[in-house]
Design a protein around this motif. Structure first.
Motif, mmCIF file in Angstrom:
data_model
loop_
_atom_site.group_PDB
_atom_site.id
_atom_site.type_symbol
_atom_site.label_atom_id
_atom_site.label_comp_id
_atom_site.label_asym_id
_atom_site.label_seq_id
_atom_site.Cartn_x
_atom_site.Cartn_y
_atom_site.Cartn_z
ATOM 1 N N GLY A 93 8.582 -0.200 2.309
ATOM 2 C CA GLY A 93 8.828 0.010 3.726
ATOM 3 C C GLY A 93 9.794 -1.000 4.196
ATOM 4 N N ASP A 127 -6.670 -7.621 3.074
ATOM 5 C CA ASP A 127 -5.574 -7.062 2.503
ATOM 6 C C ASP A 127 -5.577 -6.827 0.957
ATOM 7 N N GLY A 144 4.726 -2.892 3.571
ATOM 8 C CA GLY A 144 3.557 -3.579 2.739
ATOM 9 C C GLY A 144 4.122 -4.373 1.532
ATOM 10 N N GLU A 166 1.253 4.821 -3.043
ATOM 11 C CA GLU A 166 0.046 5.511 -2.483
ATOM 12 C C GLU A 166 -0.815 4.715 -1.295
ATOM 13 N N ASN A 167 -0.705 3.309 -1.555
ATOM 14 C CA ASN A 167 -1.704 2.468 -0.613
ATOM 15 C C ASN A 167 -0.770 1.968 0.570
ATOM 16 N N SER A 168 0.278 2.717 0.947
ATOM 17 C CA SER A 168 1.321 1.819 2.138
ATOM 18 C C SER A 168 1.503 3.276 2.907
ATOM 19 N N SER A 169 2.235 2.783 3.901
ATOM 20 C CA SER A 169 2.854 3.863 4.841
ATOM 21 C C SER A 169 4.188 4.533 4.503
ATOM 22 N N GLY A 170 4.621 4.110 3.261
ATOM 23 C CA GLY A 170 5.914 4.617 2.584
ATOM 24 C C GLY A 170 7.074 3.891 3.188
ATOM 25 N N GLY A 171 8.192 4.503 2.592
ATOM 26 C CA GLY A 171 9.554 3.874 2.996
ATOM 27 C C GLY A 171 10.174 3.629 1.830
ATOM 28 N N LYS A 206 -7.062 -4.553 -1.708
ATOM 29 C CA LYS A 206 -7.689 -3.314 -2.055
ATOM 30 C C LYS A 206 -8.044 -3.149 -3.642
#
Length: 121
Positions: free
Chosen positions: A76, A26, A2, A50-55, A28
């Protein structure tokens, strides 16, 4: 991965940021405020995580004017890590020495003498 872009503006002694997204899907509508640029950046990184898949997270700020700038947060994606030579060889002390010998032998094979001519002939 992200990528979050924020338009940041300074008003007096405080900073505010609003998310910018080229595509409406995209966006938010993320916003944050901070007393200084550092605290604003920490809040923006938290919002992006908080608003993504992490990484892994990387962030970058660039001034566009003395009182405004762009903050980019990437979450990520792959990370490239490099180790010092020999650091990866745990317990095998002879392996780096053997590799060094092989490299020296390869260098000798690539000399001008083996080609039958010289650069200055």
């Amino acid at each position: 991965m992200g990528v979050f872009l924020f338009i940041c503006k300074q008003d007096g002694s405080s900073w505010s940021a609003k998310q910018y997204a080229a595509k409406e899907e995209d966006n938010k509508d993320l916003t944050a405020e901070g007393s200084d640029l550092y605290s604003l950046g920490r809040k923006l990184v938290s919002l992006a995580v908080e608003n993504s898949s992490g990484g892994g997270v990387t962030s970058f700020f660039s001034y566009t004017t003395p009182n405004a700038g762009v903050y980019e947060v990437k979450v990520g994606g792959g990370m490239v890590m490099a180790a010092a030579p020999g650091a990866a060889a745990s317990g095998g002390g002879a392996a780096p020495a053997e590799e060094a010998k092989e490299e020296k032998e390869e260098e000798k094979e690539e000399s001008d003498d083996d080609m039958g001519f010289s650069l200055f002939d």
